[in-house]
Design a protein around this motif. Structure first.
Motif, mmCIF file in Angstrom:
data_model
loop_
_atom_site.group_PDB
_atom_site.id
_atom_site.type_symbol
_atom_site.label_atom_id
_atom_site.label_comp_id
_atom_site.label_asym_id
_atom_site.label_seq_id
_atom_site.Cartn_x
_atom_site.Cartn_y
_atom_site.Cartn_z
ATOM 1 N N VAL A 26 0.859 -1.490 -0.473
ATOM 2 C CA VAL A 26 -0.106 -0.064 0.293
ATOM 3 C C VAL A 26 1.009 0.947 -0.058
ATOM 4 N N THR A 27 0.820 2.514 -0.623
ATOM 5 C CA THR A 27 1.578 3.204 -0.854
ATOM 6 C C THR A 27 0.228 4.092 -1.582
ATOM 7 N N SER B 114 -5.863 2.889 -1.254
ATOM 8 C CA SER B 114 -5.294 2.746 -0.089
ATOM 9 C C SER B 114 -6.760 3.062 0.669
ATOM 10 N N ALA B 115 -7.891 3.203 0.130
ATOM 11 C CA ALA B 115 -9.179 2.683 0.796
ATOM 12 C C ALA B 115 -9.438 1.787 0.572
ATOM 13 N N ALA C 51 -7.947 -1.199 0.093
ATOM 14 C CA ALA C 51 -7.126 -2.031 0.858
ATOM 15 C C ALA C 51 -7.237 -1.868 2.006
ATOM 16 N N ARG C 52 -7.686 -0.830 2.782
ATOM 17 C CA ARG C 52 -8.259 -1.105 4.028
ATOM 18 C C ARG C 52 -8.546 -2.616 4.459
ATOM 19 N N THR C 53 -9.715 -2.231 4.040
ATOM 20 C CA THR C 53 -10.270 -3.466 3.894
ATOM 21 C C THR C 53 -9.692 -4.778 2.900
ATOM 22 N N ALA C 54 -10.200 -5.036 1.656
ATOM 23 C CA ALA C 54 -9.195 -5.591 0.953
ATOM 24 C C ALA C 54 -8.500 -6.552 1.241
ATOM 25 N N ILE D 254 -2.457 8.314 4.709
ATOM 26 C CA ILE D 254 -2.020 7.233 5.383
ATOM 27 C C ILE D 254 -2.076 7.265 7.030
ATOM 28 N N ASP D 255 -2.962 8.386 7.695
ATOM 29 C CA ASP D 255 -3.377 8.390 9.156
ATOM 30 C C ASP D 255 -4.362 7.069 9.361
ATOM 31 N N ALA D 256 -4.801 7.347 8.281
ATOM 32 C CA ALA D 256 -6.749 6.406 8.347
ATOM 33 C C ALA D 256 -5.785 4.708 7.845
#
Length: 255
Positions: A184-185, A201-202, A204-207, A232-234
């Motif tokens: 994740v970048t 990235s959004a 990826a937080r779940t997937a 990044i923080d999230a």
């Protein structure tokens, strides 16, 4: 014991987050400081890796940069893992392939190197960084995660414990895969890339939650875009809800 005889670390139900800061060097000292502070807050200390560039674009040599060398030693003494991240980070090959043209802005330094030239840059970079920090490097990660066949062959000859590309971490000595899954970048060099990296990235937080090892990588350019820093923080906060901040060396267990 040789690197080839090191077994892959067994999974004991632990889920790791491996975080890293790319393009570390005196050219981006202020940005690296910001990112190191940010990661430390999320991870509970300096539990991340730094990818060190010995002379970024031939304009920011570590040699002679005494103040930054002192910072690298402090970070290494505090537990930050150091990786060799190319030599200049710049791709000087005029006939670039598709990935080198479209995945990076002329920064795939190792995407077309011969084995001999890749080995030279790898070994000189390793010697410099280890001399500065007084500690062995954790491994090698090519700029933009792009490797020519010669560069992949040079990894084993250079004796690095591990290497990484966008989809995996592996052991050059025998090719054993130590971790799988996309990094994740974020990308900051155009509006379209900012939007696409925010979207990925959004998702990826779940997937990517099922992955045993999740990798998150940040770059100095991320500090110039507030939306990227928020993302990044999230992502770090979401990862740390059910993971432990680990080290790349956790992937290999020494007997």
């Amino acid at each position: 014991m040789s690197q080839a005889s090191l077994p892959i670390a067994e999974d004991r139900g632990s889920r790791r987050l491996l975080a890293s800061i790319h393009d570390v060097g005196p050219r981006f000292e202020r940005e690296v400081d910001q990112l190191a502070d940010r990661l430390s807050r999320h991870l509970g200390g300096p539990r991340f890796a730094m990818l060190v560039v010995p002379d970024h674009w031939g304009q920011a040599p570590l040699v002679g940069a005494r103040a930054f060398q002192a910072r690298l030693r402090e970070w290494a003494d505090g537990g930050v893992e150091m990786f060799v991240h190319g030599w200049t980070h710049r791709d000087d090959n005029r006939s670039k392939g598709f990935r080198a043209k479209h995945m990076t802005a002329g920064e795939g330094e190792f995407s077309a190197l011969s084995q001999a030239e890749a080995l030279r840059r790898m070994t000189e970079g390793r010697a410099l960084i280890e001399d500065i920090t007084g500690k062995p490097v954790a491994g090698f990660i090519a700029p933009a995660w792009l490797y020519s066949p010669g560069a992949k062959a040079a990894l084993g000859e250079a004796g690095f414990a591990m290497a990484e590309d966008h989809m995996r971490v592996w052991r050059p000595a025998d090719g054993a895969v130590l971790a799988k899954g996309p990094v994740v970048t974020w990308a900051s060099r155009s509006r379209s890339r900012i939007r696409s990296s925010l979207a990925f990235s959004a998702v990826a937080r779940t997937a990517l939650r099922p992955l045993r090892t999740l990798r998150i990588a940040v770059h100095p350019g991320d500090t110039t875009v507030p939306a990227l820093l928020d993302s990044i923080d999230a992502s770090l906060a979401a990862a740390m809800r059910d993971r432990t901040a680990g080290r790349y060396s956790d992937l290999v267990k020494r007997k």
